[in-house]
Design a protein around this motif. Structure first.
Motif, mmCIF file in Angstrom:
data_model
loop_
_atom_site.group_PDB
_atom_site.id
_atom_site.type_symbol
_atom_site.label_atom_id
_atom_site.label_comp_id
_atom_site.label_asym_id
_atom_site.label_seq_id
_atom_site.Cartn_x
_atom_site.Cartn_y
_atom_site.Cartn_z
ATOM 1 N N GLN A 1 -51.980 -101.761 16.377
ATOM 2 C CA GLN A 1 -52.217 -101.085 15.097
ATOM 3 C C GLN A 1 -51.914 -99.599 15.200
ATOM 4 O O GLN A 1 -52.206 -98.840 14.278
ATOM 5 C CB GLN A 1 -53.674 -101.284 14.673
ATOM 6 C CG GLN A 1 -54.005 -102.743 14.408
ATOM 7 C CD GLN A 1 -55.483 -102.938 14.104
ATOM 8 O OE1 GLN A 1 -56.066 -102.196 13.329
ATOM 9 N NE2 GLN A 1 -56.088 -103.932 14.723
ATOM 10 N N ASN A 2 -51.344 -99.185 16.317
ATOM 11 C CA ASN A 2 -51.020 -97.767 16.477
ATOM 12 C C ASN A 2 -49.943 -97.351 15.471
ATOM 13 O O ASN A 2 -48.949 -98.056 15.289
ATOM 14 C CB ASN A 2 -50.533 -97.505 17.910
ATOM 15 C CG ASN A 2 -50.527 -96.022 18.244
ATOM 16 O OD1 ASN A 2 -49.874 -95.220 17.593
ATOM 17 N ND2 ASN A 2 -51.278 -95.654 19.268
ATOM 18 N N ALA A 3 -50.180 -96.191 14.806
ATOM 19 C CA ALA A 3 -49.211 -95.714 13.813
ATOM 20 C C ALA A 3 -47.839 -95.474 14.444
ATOM 21 O O ALA A 3 -46.811 -95.628 13.788
ATOM 22 C CB ALA A 3 -49.716 -94.427 13.159
ATOM 23 N N PHE A 4 -47.859 -95.083 15.733
ATOM 24 C CA PHE A 4 -46.597 -94.919 16.447
ATOM 25 C C PHE A 4 -46.223 -96.228 17.142
ATOM 26 O O PHE A 4 -46.145 -96.277 18.373
ATOM 27 C CB PHE A 4 -46.705 -93.816 17.504
ATOM 28 C CG PHE A 4 -46.700 -92.431 16.954
ATOM 29 C CD1 PHE A 4 -45.516 -91.760 16.729
ATOM 30 C CD2 PHE A 4 -47.887 -91.793 16.644
ATOM 31 C CE1 PHE A 4 -45.502 -90.459 16.234
ATOM 32 C CE2 PHE A 4 -47.891 -90.499 16.142
ATOM 33 C CZ PHE A 4 -46.704 -89.830 15.936
ATOM 34 N N GLY B 1 -57.823 -100.921 16.728
ATOM 35 C CA GLY B 1 -56.864 -99.882 16.379
ATOM 36 C C GLY B 1 -56.593 -98.921 17.513
ATOM 37 O O GLY B 1 -55.653 -98.145 17.460
ATOM 38 N N THR C 1 -55.090 -98.747 20.227
ATOM 39 C CA THR C 1 -54.126 -99.539 20.977
ATOM 40 C C THR C 1 -52.897 -98.702 21.300
ATOM 41 O O THR C 1 -52.640 -97.684 20.685
ATOM 42 C CB THR C 1 -53.684 -100.748 20.134
ATOM 43 O OG1 THR C 1 -53.311 -100.271 18.845
ATOM 44 C CG2 THR C 1 -54.816 -101.735 19.989
ATOM 45 N N SER C 2 -52.169 -99.182 22.250
ATOM 46 C CA SER C 2 -50.942 -98.524 22.674
ATOM 47 C C SER C 2 -49.828 -98.761 21.652
ATOM 48 O O SER C 2 -49.987 -99.500 20.689
ATOM 49 C CB SER C 2 -50.570 -99.094 24.032
ATOM 50 O OG SER C 2 -49.265 -98.744 24.368
ATOM 51 N N THR C 3 -48.696 -98.149 21.908
ATOM 52 C CA THR C 3 -47.546 -98.281 21.001
ATOM 53 C C THR C 3 -46.938 -99.673 21.012
ATOM 54 O O THR C 3 -46.219 -100.045 20.088
ATOM 55 C CB THR C 3 -46.446 -97.289 21.433
ATOM 56 O OG1 THR C 3 -46.239 -97.435 22.843
ATOM 57 C CG2 THR C 3 -46.851 -95.868 21.140
#
Lengths: 406, 406
Positions: free
Chosen positions: A51-54, A225, A227-229
């Motif tokens: 869920q990472n934005a990146f 959320g 979490t890693s990329t």
């Protein structure tokens, strides 16, 4: 350093799924770093992603391909995350899918790509493409062991789990591998997991099953959320077992399969905790008697995330003051501290908000000297409970993360 | 280990406030461990205290005494937190207040008690009571230095700050001391701070001032509510300066005083960060262009709390991937990663969500090799900003917290 003995399990093959590996030299020469998984036609494939934005390029491409269905290959590389690589990263991921598609005589959208490793560097696509024929030619139902090793980065051990159960005289297998060496809140320590079964499962039910199983396993070693990329967890049902198709979350077969799938997920998640960076202990933090699940998790994570609790546990110091301090700031509304009890395994260290009268440090010491033990908190507010897993915080953690360029 | 040179400032005396110290042997023999602060009649005293559900006995007693006003003494001991000590802890704190009251010929409710040190052990009241006459006989307006040392626990340095300003020909002083050696999220690393001014301030305004100042200082090195059992920040206005009473948060005198009070609070908070357990670097994390303050703080804390970012900074590794990963999981809704820029001091390392084209690792290295520097994130969403301070995560942090029995 990792917690406990490393015992590699018997990995039951899954009919309809083969795995091949090769050395592409993505980051290091001479180690296997790409995996191809070939999935028989007609299988159902479901996944949950970071869920990472990146989120990384392969996650964007993979989610897109997965939504169209009819997936026939996974392609995984270690050594490079293809994250924060913009438009070029997306194109690189697509190129790799196309190369697999050409060799496999399918379409690029039927390939799901995965990457793990260094962030922000472009993927060496030609190296990967050149290594694909070798990976394809080594495809085997017995390729799980080699695949588990090829996807490792800072992992000190491969992680595998495999279980079988019987139903109507038919033996069903569930087998999986994972990579990840995170302490709790793995952040950058990308987690990848691939679990497969030969059971016959309808796509919507499989989508539901992977969410449930991940929630009871990988999501209990990291916060939502957080979490890693590149984090990804995939569940494949090849449908090659001689059984009717499961489409409802009910009945004996469903219960058995869900239990087996959850078991494999949890074994893999615990494998990640035990291989936590510099971990010397694996600790279950269980919170019971909560008013609701949310507050149980808040308290469990407050304890599991506290660097002061974690360093105390590295030192094998049963420091109950640090534990209740974390309970106290976890944000539970109107907590009555006089109802709080804390246990280390079965040893009561805090009763009614104070040090238990009969408790001696020797008792606590005996518990925390073990490689695995539990911290249990009773909140005295209700009947909810939840549990997370974590590790201690050691010198080795600092060394590994100060040196590793992720 | 602590960050930077330790320079003890000139501590301007505050008329109407004297400090005395003594050795009670609370935990260690032969070191000063109790402080008495005597406050002249007519002073205003305000405080903010820990939000931890397990607040210590002296916090409960102290809040209660403070609410009645007319405070004449503070009594502080180090070496024992008197926390999680139940009814007996409350009685012990009251006994200590009574002993001060007897010596000072006032009432016990006019004494505010403070404790810092080991949790869950009963306070050695007779030792403290026996040492009180020595502390009372050493009361002096120049006792700030000795007091700053006596309240230390894992601190490697005393923390003091003192500023003066002029108004209508009158010189006003603001002087304070603090203890605390927390990295960000100090958890058990109790923070105590005592700030005093000779300005004349009405009680309600002083209540407001201490909240504002703490919010811009100590609350920027820990997350709201994420506090130890004993954290306390006290502000005293002795009213001995020849000035009219301030009662409104407006006007030139208020502005000057608020700025001076905030400055002292921030200097003390930064002193705590610089003395962070095992800290080798002091890092400002500033988030700008946010949609609101809340999301700026979320991102700042995600970076400041990430053990992976903190170990990378210990290693002087300008690991931009770990920083943007933390930005990505901070929980900002609908974050457009292509608008995110990240700077180390003035060096742009990430532009539009990707590694900046012109960035070289040598540039980043030069910044993070410094003992103090800033990480700045532009979110590209609005005009809000906020800032927190943190430290790196080092081997010494693990050593100190694995060994210290708090």
């Amino acid at each position: 350093m990792a917690v406990g003995e490393h015992i590699w399990p018997v990995m039951h093959p899954i009919a309809g799924l083969t795995l091949g590996t090769a050395s592409a030299g993505v980051k290091y020469a001479g180690r296997t770093d790409i995996v191809v998984m070939a999935i028989a036609e007609g299988a159902a494939v479901s996944g949950v992603f970071t869920q990472n934005a990146f989120c990384a390029a392969p996650v964007i491409v993979g989610r897109n391909h997965l939504s169209a269905g009819d997936i026939r290959y996974f392609l995984i590389n270690s050594g490079n995350a293809n994250a924060c690589t913009g438009e070029r990263g997306l194109a690189d991921a697509e190129s790799c899918c196309q190369a697999v598609a050409t060799l496999g005589d399918i379409e690029a959208r039927q390939v799901v790509p995965f990457s793990t490793g260094v962030i922000g560097e472009y993927l060496p696509v030609p190296k990967i493409v050149n290594a694909l024929p070798a990976a394809m030619s080594s495809l085997s139902v017995n390729g799980w062991d080699a695949a588990a090793k090829a996807i490792m980065t800072t992992d000190t051990r491969p992680k595998g789990a495999s279980v079988q159960f019987e139903h109507d005289g038919e033996v069903i297998s569930v087998t999986g591998i994972a990579k990840g060496a995170g302490m709790i809140r793995p952040n950058m320590a990308t987690m990848l997991a691939y679990i497969a079964t030969d059971a016959v499962v309808a796509q919507p039910l499989l989508d539901d099953m992977v969410k449930r199983a991940a929630d009871q396993s990988f999501n209990r070693i990291s916060i939502d959320g957080d979490t890693s990329t590149n984090d990804s967890c995939l569940l494949v049902a090849t449908g090659q077992a001689g059984l009717p198709m499961l489409s409802d979350p009910a009945g004996e077969l469903y219960d058995k399969l869900m239990a087996a799938v959850t078991d494999v997920h949890r074994q893999l998640a615990l494998g990640i905790v035990r291989d936590g960076e510099g971990a010397s202990k694996c600790i279950s933090v269980a919170v019971t008697q909560g008013g609701n699940k949310e507050e149980c998790l808040k308290v469990a994570y407050a304890i599991a995330h506290s660097p002061l609790v974690k360093t105390a546990l590295f030192a094998s110091d049963p420091n109950w003051g640090r534990i209740i301090c974390a309970v106290g700031y976890a944000g539970v509304r109107a907590l009555d501290t006089q109802k709080v009890n804390v246990y280390l395994d079965d040893v009561c260290i805090v009763r009614a908000g104070q040090r238990a009268q009969e408790y001696t440090e020797e008792q606590g010491q005996a518990v925390v000297d073990q490689a695995e033990f539990s911290v249990r908190v009773e909140l005295g507010r209700g009947h909810s409970s939840d549990e997370v897993w974590t590790t201690d915080l050691s010198h080795d953690y600092v060394t590994i993360n100060a040196e590793y360029r992720s």
